[in-house]
Design an enzyme around this catalytic site. Structure first.
Site, PDB file in Angstrom:
ATOM      1  N   TYR A 147      -1.726  -0.265  10.461  1.00  0.00           N
ATOM      2  CA  TYR A 147      -1.787  -0.679   9.028  1.00  0.00           C
ATOM      3  C   TYR A 147      -0.742  -0.113   8.484  1.00  0.00           C
ATOM      4  O   TYR A 147      -0.035  -0.978   7.690  1.00  0.00           O
ATOM      5  CB  TYR A 147      -3.201  -0.096   8.497  1.00  0.00           C
ATOM      6  CG  TYR A 147      -3.171  -0.388   6.988  1.00  0.00           C
ATOM      7  CD1 TYR A 147      -3.532  -1.528   6.481  1.00  0.00           C
ATOM      8  CD2 TYR A 147      -3.090   0.532   6.122  1.00  0.00           C
ATOM      9  CE1 TYR A 147      -3.636  -1.843   5.035  1.00  0.00           C
ATOM     10  CE2 TYR A 147      -3.267   0.389   4.809  1.00  0.00           C
ATOM     11  CZ  TYR A 147      -3.485  -0.923   4.117  1.00  0.00           C
ATOM     12  OH  TYR A 147      -3.631  -1.193   2.910  1.00  0.00           O
ATOM     13  N   SER A 190       0.745  -1.105   0.176  1.00  0.00           N
ATOM     14  CA  SER A 190       0.054  -0.001   0.118  1.00  0.00           C
ATOM     15  C   SER A 190       0.943   1.159  -0.057  1.00  0.00           C
ATOM     16  O   SER A 190       2.017   1.200   0.367  1.00  0.00           O
ATOM     17  CB  SER A 190      -0.859   0.030   1.164  1.00  0.00           C
ATOM     18  OG  SER A 190      -1.806   1.154   1.363  1.00  0.00           O
TER      19      SER A 190
END
Length: 262
Positions: free
Chosen positions: A157, A146
């Site tokens: 995350y 990501s």
């Protein structure tokens, strides 16, 4: 754009394949000739595989497995071996922020859950895949990371995806001499159909929805194109990295986020 027979004769394992980017990767790879093993813990994964197989020309089968465990990852790789005789390509798509909130608002169990969701499935799948790739004389791993290694309201995350990038670079260096490439794609915000399995099964409070809206505004504000990408715009780069066209690329993370490098 479909490239017919680009993956003819190749066996691809796609984790997190029941929905989202993983589904898009599996469906297009099968359309381009790959035999695909869809690995996911969602009980409807076999139905998704049957849908993809019906459109061929590649074959598609499913393995329902908990990819947050090494046993689950090993089960998925063995299923591909049993169904198709080996594994040439692994694409790891499991991940996604469970919650979005300021870091101080996360509880310790919530932090651990984010790491289990967005780092451990990639670590386990890469580990489980290596014996299969070695038995074929080489292969390719594409980790879906990501660009959100920098961003608000998702620090755990972000840390997990930073770990995916580090795993990619370190493992690539370790196995390059064995004809195994390890690369990553780092998507930015991506428009996708509603999830059949919710991101946060506990549901989001009004405050959490507000924090999420702030994160979405930050994402769209950071990208030069001022918008989310589409599934098609993410699937294409992932399959390029998986293909022979990328045969001299390893240890690299390709950011696909409209100019926001994270």
């Amino acid at each position: 754009m479909i490239f017919p027979e680009r993956f003819r004769g190749k066996v691809m394992v796609v984790t997190g394949a029941a929905q989202g980017i993983g589904f898009g990767v599996a469906a297009r790879a099968c359309a381009e000739g790959a035999d695909v093993l869809l690995a996911d813990r969602a009980e409807f994964t076999p139905d998704v595989a049957a849908e993809i197989a019906a459109n061929g020309p590649g074959r598609a089968v499913a393995a329902v497995a908990d990819l947050e465990t090494h046993a689950g990852a090993a089960t998925a790789l063995r299923a591909a071996q049993e169904a198709f005789g080996g594994v040439d390509i692994l694409v790891t798509c499991v991940g996604g922020a469970i919650r979005m909130r300021p870091y101080a608002e996360f509880t310790p169990p919530q932090i651990e859950a984010e790491i289990r969701r967005s780092l451990m499935p990639t670590l386990w799948a890469c580990h489980a895949a290596l014996p299969h790739l070695r038995s074929r004389g080489g292969g390719t791993i594409v980790n879906v990371s990501s660009n959100a290694t920098r961003g608000i309201h998702r620090v755990p995350y972000s840390a997990a995806k930073g770990g995916v990038n580090a795993l990619t670079a370190a493992l690539a260096m370790e196995v390059a001499g064995e004809n195994i490439r390890v690369v990553a794609a780092a998507p930015g915000g991506t428009e996708a159909p509603p999830r059949r399995v919710p991101r946060n099964p506990d549901g989001d409070s009004a405050q959490e929805r507000a924090w999420m809206a702030e994160a979405v505004a930050q994402v769209t504000g950071s990208t030069m194109m001022g918008r989310y990408g589409s599934l098609r715009e993410q699937v294409g780069p992932i399959l390029f990295l998986a293909s022979e066209d990328a045969s001299y690329i390893t240890a690299s993370t390709l950011v696909v986020a409209g100019g926001d490098t994270g």
